[in-house]
Design a protein around this motif. Structure first.
Motif, PDB file in Angstrom:
ATOM      1  N   UNK A  26       0.860  -1.196   0.000  1.00 48.82           N
ATOM      2  CA  UNK A  26       0.000   0.000   0.000  1.00 48.82           C
ATOM      3  C   UNK A  26       0.893   1.242   0.000  1.00 48.82           C
ATOM      4  N   UNK A  27       1.258   1.725  -1.170  1.00 51.52           N
ATOM      5  CA  UNK A  27       2.178   2.867  -1.252  1.00 51.52           C
ATOM      6  C   UNK A  27       1.732   4.084  -0.448  1.00 51.52           C
ATOM      7  N   UNK A  28       0.430   4.292  -0.342  1.00 51.58           N
ATOM      8  CA  UNK A  28      -0.093   5.471   0.354  1.00 51.58           C
ATOM      9  C   UNK A  28       0.292   5.471   1.829  1.00 51.58           C
ATOM     10  N   UNK A  29       0.386   4.294   2.427  1.00 50.14           N
ATOM     11  CA  UNK A  29       0.650   4.203   3.866  1.00 50.14           C
ATOM     12  C   UNK A  29       2.064   3.697   4.166  1.00 50.14           C
ATOM     13  N   UNK A  30       2.894   3.625   3.159  1.00 50.33           N
ATOM     14  CA  UNK A  30       4.227   3.061   3.331  1.00 50.33           C
ATOM     15  C   UNK A  30       5.175   4.047   4.006  1.00 50.33           C
ATOM     16  N   UNK A  31       6.083   3.527   4.830  1.00 49.56           N
ATOM     17  CA  UNK A  31       7.149   4.330   5.401  1.00 49.56           C
ATOM     18  C   UNK A  31       8.247   4.525   4.362  1.00 49.56           C
ATOM     19  N   UNK A  32       9.091   5.489   4.612  1.00 56.40           N
ATOM     20  CA  UNK A  32      10.270   5.643   3.775  1.00 56.40           C
ATOM     21  C   UNK A  32      11.329   4.661   4.274  1.00 56.40           C
ATOM     22  N   UNK A  33      11.633   3.670   3.463  1.00 60.83           N
ATOM     23  CA  UNK A  33      12.554   2.619   3.863  1.00 60.83           C
ATOM     24  C   UNK A  33      13.961   2.923   3.357  1.00 60.83           C
ATOM     25  N   UNK A  34      14.934   2.766   4.233  1.00 60.03           N
ATOM     26  CA  UNK A  34      16.318   3.020   3.879  1.00 60.03           C
ATOM     27  C   UNK A  34      17.092   1.708   3.768  1.00 60.03           C
ATOM     28  N   UNK A  35      18.324   1.833   3.308  1.00 60.58           N
ATOM     29  CA  UNK A  35      19.173   0.652   3.098  1.00 60.58           C
ATOM     30  C   UNK A  35      19.245  -0.215   4.354  1.00 60.58           C
ATOM     31  N   UNK A  36      19.490   0.409   5.506  1.00 59.83           N
ATOM     32  CA  UNK A  36      19.651  -0.369   6.738  1.00 59.83           C
ATOM     33  C   UNK A  36      18.363  -1.075   7.137  1.00 59.83           C
ATOM     34  N   UNK A  37      17.201  -0.497   6.813  1.00 59.70           N
ATOM     35  CA  UNK A  37      15.929  -1.146   7.127  1.00 59.70           C
ATOM     36  C   UNK A  37      15.768  -2.437   6.331  1.00 59.70           C
ATOM     37  N   UNK A  38      16.087  -2.356   5.041  1.00 62.76           N
ATOM     38  CA  UNK A  38      15.944  -3.522   4.168  1.00 62.76           C
ATOM     39  C   UNK A  38      16.953  -4.594   4.538  1.00 62.76           C
ATOM     40  N   UNK A  39      18.194  -4.190   4.757  1.00 66.59           N
ATOM     41  CA  UNK A  39      19.221  -5.155   5.131  1.00 66.59           C
ATOM     42  C   UNK A  39      18.863  -5.835   6.447  1.00 66.59           C
ATOM     43  N   UNK A  40      18.389  -5.072   7.410  1.00 66.55           N
ATOM     44  CA  UNK A  40      18.009  -5.645   8.691  1.00 66.55           C
ATOM     45  C   UNK A  40      16.903  -6.670   8.559  1.00 66.55           C
ATOM     46  N   UNK A  41      15.898  -6.371   7.727  1.00 65.74           N
ATOM     47  CA  UNK A  41      14.793  -7.308   7.532  1.00 65.74           C
ATOM     48  C   UNK A  41      15.267  -8.588   6.850  1.00 65.74           C
ATOM     49  N   UNK A  42      16.182  -8.456   5.897  1.00 64.23           N
ATOM     50  CA  UNK A  42      16.719  -9.633   5.209  1.00 64.23           C
ATOM     51  C   UNK A  42      17.531 -10.485   6.175  1.00 64.23           C
ATOM     52  N   UNK A  43      18.375  -9.861   6.979  1.00 61.87           N
ATOM     53  CA  UNK A  43      19.218 -10.597   7.914  1.00 61.87           C
ATOM     54  C   UNK A  43      18.396 -11.307   8.983  1.00 61.87           C
ATOM     55  N   UNK A  44      17.231 -10.777   9.317  1.00 56.60           N
ATOM     56  CA  UNK A  44      16.364 -11.418  10.301  1.00 56.60           C
ATOM     57  C   UNK A  44      15.812 -12.751   9.799  1.00 56.60           C
ATOM     58  N   UNK A  45      15.936 -12.997   8.501  1.00 53.61           N
ATOM     59  CA  UNK A  45      15.495 -14.278   7.951  1.00 53.61           C
ATOM     60  C   UNK A  45      16.523 -15.379   8.205  1.00 53.61           C
ATOM     61  N   UNK A  46      17.651 -15.010   8.806  1.00 53.31           N
ATOM     62  CA  UNK A  46      18.648 -16.001   9.170  1.00 53.31           C
ATOM     63  C   UNK A  46      19.614 -16.376   8.072  1.00 53.31           C
ATOM     64  N   UNK A  47      19.771 -15.513   7.066  1.00 54.57           N
ATOM     65  CA  UNK A  47      20.692 -15.807   5.963  1.00 54.57           C
ATOM     66  C   UNK A  47      22.038 -15.149   6.234  1.00 54.57           C
ATOM     67  N   UNK A  48      23.067 -15.645   5.582  1.00 56.53           N
ATOM     68  CA  UNK A  48      24.396 -15.068   5.724  1.00 56.53           C
ATOM     69  C   UNK A  48      24.508 -13.808   4.869  1.00 56.53           C
TER      70      UNK A  48
END
Length: 253
Positions: A87-109
């Protein structure tokens, strides 16, 4: 075996494997430190090598070990995933560290992930091809924003490095002096960064503060960013040197 020796051994083992099997073998994504070890170890490899990060300006690179007797076409096993808010209308502004953090929380190297390119309301994740479906299925929320991931073509990435041109004045075009000028640091602080192996020129660690910067060299300073040294513009009335450089300020559409 320390970290550097372990990295060198992994790379030489991959080269041996490629030569023995007669196939192209790939490393994980290498950070700048690991790329420096790779370049220092090239004489030890049994095969020729190339490196690529999925896009021409990628910082994290994957190395291909290519045997001489090769009879098939090959490509890097790198996938591009487009990240967009549900939902683009309600989306936060996501930065590099936000995306990387979410990916790393999946338990990948971290080594399975390449660069993350952030645009306006969207982003692109470069990763090992075999991980793409896993990310697409499990990465559905970043911070408080629901997102969807879909396969994309690298040619369709709508962000590129944003380079801002600046001028400065230095006592000499020594590396420590240039870094101090670009990042508004003291000369001694710039020297500390160099001695701590935090400075790379065209991907190679540089330990010499008195190294003379050359035109079109890319200087990366861990924790500060990257810039392209463009050259000298002449001297001031007091004999100091005018320099020009282009500083990476992120990405832009």
């Amino acid at each position: 075996m320390n970290e550097q020796e372990l990295c060198r051994k992994k790379l030489t083992d991959l080269s041996c494997q490629a030569n023995r099997k007669g196939i192209v073998v790939f490393s994980d994504f290498l950070n700048l430190n690991e790329q420096n070890i790779y370049r220092q170890s090239e004489r030890l490899f049994e095969t020729r090598t190339e490196s690529f990060g999925g896009v021409p300006f990628a910082e994290r690179q994957m190395v291909a070990f290519i045997p001489d007797a090769l009879s098939y076409e090959w490509e890097y096993p790198i996938a591009v995933l487009h990240i967009s808010p549900v939902s683009p209308k309600f989306a936060e502004k996501l930065e590099h560290r936000d995306i990387l953090g979410a990916v790393m929380q999946l338990g990948v190297e971290r080594s399975k992930i390449g660069d993350i390119l952030v645009g306006e309301g969207e982003a692109w994740l470069l990763c090992e091809a075999r991980m793409a479906d896993y990310f697409a299925e499990h990465l559905n929320r970043i911070r408080h924003t629901d997102v969807r991931l879909s396969r994309a073509d690298a040619a369709g990435i709508a962000v590129r490095p944003n380079l801002e041109e600046h001028n400065g004045i230095v006592t000499s075009n020594r590396l420590d002096s240039v870094i101090a000028c670009v990042y508004r640091l003291s000369r001694s602080k710039a020297q500390d960064l160099i001695r701590q192996d935090k400075v790379f020129i065209n991907g190679k660690i540089t330990e010499n503060p008195s190294y003379v910067c050359r035109e079109e060299e890319i200087v990366s300073v861990r924790g500060h960013g990257r810039f392209v040294f463009e050259g000298c513009l002449g001297k001031t009335g007091k004999g100091r040197i005018k320099i020009t450089y282009k500083q990476y300020t992120g990405t832009s559409i």
